[in-house]
Design a protein around this motif. Structure first.
Motif, mmCIF file in Angstrom:
data_model
loop_
_atom_site.group_PDB
_atom_site.id
_atom_site.type_symbol
_atom_site.label_atom_id
_atom_site.label_comp_id
_atom_site.label_asym_id
_atom_site.label_seq_id
_atom_site.Cartn_x
_atom_site.Cartn_y
_atom_site.Cartn_z
ATOM 1 N N CYS A 1 39.237 41.944 41.119
ATOM 2 C CA CYS A 1 40.534 41.349 40.766
ATOM 3 C C CYS A 1 40.840 41.423 39.267
ATOM 4 N N CYS B 1 32.817 39.906 43.311
ATOM 5 C CA CYS B 1 33.059 41.274 43.794
ATOM 6 C C CYS B 1 33.577 42.196 42.700
ATOM 7 N N CYS C 1 36.418 38.410 46.862
ATOM 8 C CA CYS C 1 35.536 37.235 46.963
ATOM 9 C C CYS C 1 36.172 35.930 46.499
HETATM 10 FE FE1 FES Z 1 36.095 38.935 43.478
HETATM 11 FE FE2 FES Z 1 37.773 38.047 41.597
HETATM 12 S S1 FES Z 1 38.179 38.300 43.715
HETATM 13 S S2 FES Z 1 35.807 38.897 41.327
#
Ligand code: FES
Length: 254
Positions: free
Chosen positions: A70, A67, A62
């Motif tokens: 990462c 999301c 995201c």
């Molecule tokens: Fe989704 Fe960091 S890319 S929380």
């Protein structure tokens, strides 16, 4: 990436790499990354992947702290790389590693099967007390009933709390802070009827009492879920549940 040379600075990003086909153990690799003040650590890694080394592996989706994919250790602290900015580390070298306490699949990608298995076991959804048909309308809830669980519903399964939890690092059987927060989120929802099943997990040997109350899980949580609070509440609730189960007459209802 902007190409204005005036706005560009350079930062060294040291990535702990692990490629199972060639590395016996993780090895550091340093990249020089040009950046602007609005670039996140994730964007720094994307620059490496796009322009310096296409073999670097990491998860993201995201880019806006939603999301939860990462998460990684950034200078030794579990953080979302999309919510952490390179400017906050410059001019130092920045070290990036896979999330602590999880097996490494490749580079910054960790194996999360243990978490997913635990998540499935708590039934992370509302199990209605009395199922209703669509024609009967929605399950109504007052603002006060929403307040009881809303904070815990902000969990994005990013696993930073697991990387922060020394007890999970020592004992992977521990259900862990994130699962306890989610378990609590559904148990205290006025529409749910599966609390007694989830309390068996909360009160088990691997449940709330396994927590040693360090509280670092809540410090690193990017969504302010406060999983330590959920665990603490479940220590009390699990004790109460234990005595109620003992007091329950055979075949009787609680
Ligand atoms: Fe989704 Fe960091 S890319 S929380």
């Amino acid at each position: 990436m902007r190409d204005d040379p005036v706005a560009m600075k350079l930062i060294e990003i040291e990535v702990l790499r692990y490629r199972p086909e060639q590395d016996v153990e993780p090895v550091p690799q340093v990249y020089d990354v040009p950046f602007t003040d609005d670039m996140s650590v994730l964007q720094g890694l994307q620059y490496i992947k796009d322009y310096l080394d296409g073999t670097l592996s990491f998860r993201w989706s995201c880019r806006m702290a939603i999301c939860g994919s990462c998460g990684m250790m950034i200078d030794g602290v579990p953080r979302l790389s999309c919510k952490t900015f390179l400017r906050d580390f410059h001019p130092r070298r920045l070290r990036v590693e896979a999330l602590a306490h999880f097996p490494i699949e490749r580079d910054l990608v960790v194996v999360i099967d243990d978490f997913i298995g635990k998540l499935e076991r708590i039934q992370p959804y509302i199990v209605p007390k009395t199922p209703r048909t669509l024609a009967e309308g929605e399950y109504l809830q007052t603002p006060a009933q929403l307040d009881v669980y809303e904070q815990f519903s902000s969990c994005i399964n990013c696993l930073l709390c697991y990387a922060a939890c020394p007890q999970y690092g020592l004992n992977p059987e521990f259900v862990g802070p994130g699962i306890m927060a989610l378990l609590h989120r559904y148990n205290v929802d006025s529409r749910d009827g599966a609390a007694s099943q989830r309390m068996e997990i909360a009160g088990s040997e691997a449940g709330a009492f396994n927590c040693t109350a360090v509280g670092y899980c809540s410090e690193v949580c990017p969504k302010h879920v406060d999983p330590a609070n959920a665990v603490n509440q479940n220590k009390t609730l699990a004790a109460k549940d234990y005595f109620l189960r003992g007091a329950k007459p055979k075949g009787g209802k609680r």
